[in-house]
Design an enzyme around this catalytic site. Structure first.
Site, PDB file in Angstrom:
ATOM      1  N   SER A  43       0.840  -1.363  -0.274  1.00  0.00           N
ATOM      2  CA  SER A  43       0.090  -0.033  -0.188  1.00  0.00           C
ATOM      3  C   SER A  43       1.003   1.474  -0.217  1.00  0.00           C
ATOM      4  O   SER A  43       1.635   1.241  -0.276  1.00  0.00           O
ATOM      5  CB  SER A  43      -0.559  -0.141   1.134  1.00  0.00           C
ATOM      6  OG  SER A  43      -2.213   0.769   1.120  1.00  0.00           O
ATOM      7  N   ASP A 157      -5.615  -3.765  -2.527  1.00  0.00           N
ATOM      8  CA  ASP A 157      -4.225  -3.437  -1.493  1.00  0.00           C
ATOM      9  C   ASP A 157      -3.676  -4.747  -0.890  1.00  0.00           C
ATOM     10  O   ASP A 157      -3.931  -5.901   0.072  1.00  0.00           O
ATOM     11  CB  ASP A 157      -4.239  -2.634  -0.245  1.00  0.00           C
ATOM     12  CG  ASP A 157      -4.830  -1.899   0.555  1.00  0.00           C
ATOM     13  OD1 ASP A 157      -2.826  -2.831   1.125  1.00  0.00           O
ATOM     14  OD2 ASP A 157      -4.409  -0.997   1.290  1.00  0.00           O
TER      15      ASP A 157
END
Length: 296
Positions: A43, A157
């Site tokens: 991320s 993510d």
């Protein structure tokens, strides 16, 4: 640990705007003469690590510290299709204009971005191909950013399954493995800046998200007005999940050093607070590194 330990494998964790602390950690590592030879990130860790590997971290840091809350909102392209409310195209375009683009295999240091294949339910290590495709996949927070279609896969993510991806760095032989965890425990007393950030949220991203929820449903009933609360629940739930997974991963891989950034330093969307968050990252690294070098 040896006092001569100077080469580093750096693991940069997920956590939204708190990941700006990674910039400060990298700045302090370089100031103290460490050589970063490998980076793996999930991320926001993938974003900061990728831009560092590209050699443009100073450019990015200068830009992000100048952002106001209105600038952050202006970078978001809203959508209620495709599995998220933000497409991310405007942000990626801006970042490419700012720092350029490269294939990962052409970067001067080893780099891996971690994403999750949502169809197969497994993590994906992205260590070749387009740098910004890898970053875009790794930052695709579920229900916030739309998933990223890449090489026939639907990617989201990386923090969902691996918030602190130590394993990809094991391919590179270095003196130290350092993890930067931005989901660290909050201190007993809340930072003063946290209260100011909460006040700013009234006109910030979460409020804008509520507005889009209301306009999408064309409904002014109390249930539509709960968009703000639902957004907060989603973000706090992700934080809680990632903190639990992080503890498990650190227990398994046992890195040489963990630099822990308190999870309450800011909320995951507060990129307009970059300056203080970067400064905190540098301070925490400065406090942690002498012990690592002297064997503590």
């Amino acid at each position: 640990m040896s006092s001569n330990a100077r080469t580093v494998s750096l693991v940069l964790g997920s956590g939204g705007a708190r990941g700006l602390a990674h910039i400060g950690v990298i700045q302090e590592l370089e100031a103290q003469g460490y050589e970063i030879r490998a980076i793996a990130g999930s991320s926001m860790g993938a974003l900061v690590g990728g831009i560092y590997a590209l050699g443009e971290l100073d450019t990015y840091a200068e830009w992000v510290t100048g952002l106001e809350q209105s600038d952050v909102l202006g970078l978001l392209d809203w959508s209620f299709s495709g599995g998220g409310i933000i497409r991310g195209d405007k942000l990626m375009k801006k970042l490419k204009e700012l720092v350029g683009e490269s294939d990962i295999e052409h970067l001067p240091i080893s780099y891996t971005a971690v994403a999750v294949d949502i169809d197969r339910g497994r993590e994906v290590w992205m260590s070749d191909g387009s740098l910004f495709d890898a970053i875009r996949a790794s930052i695709a927070i579920p229900a916030v950013f739309t998933p990223h279609r890449y090489r026939g896969r639907t990617l989201v993510d990386g923090g969902l399954l691996n918030p602190v991806p130590v394993a990809p760095t094991l391919r590179t032989l270095t003196d130290l493995t350092i993890v930067v965890d931005v989901n660290g425990p909050a201190p007993e007393s809340e930072p003063e800046s946290d209260g100011r950030g909460a006040t700013q949220n009234k006109n910030g991203l979460l409020q804008r998200m509520r507005g889009y929820v209301e306009s999408f449903g064309n409904d002014t009933s109390p249930s539509a007005a709960e968009g703000l609360a639902l957004s907060e629940v989603l973000m706090r739930s992700l934080d809680t999940m990632q903190a639990a997974i992080t503890r498990q991963h650190l227990a398994v891989f046992r890195p040489d050093l963990v630099i822990s950034v308190p999870k309450n330093v800011c909320m995951i969307h507060e990129f307009h607070r970059a300056g203080p968050v970067i400064a905190l990252g540098r301070k925490l690294a400065r406090e942690a590194l002498p012990g690592a070098r002297s064997g503590g």
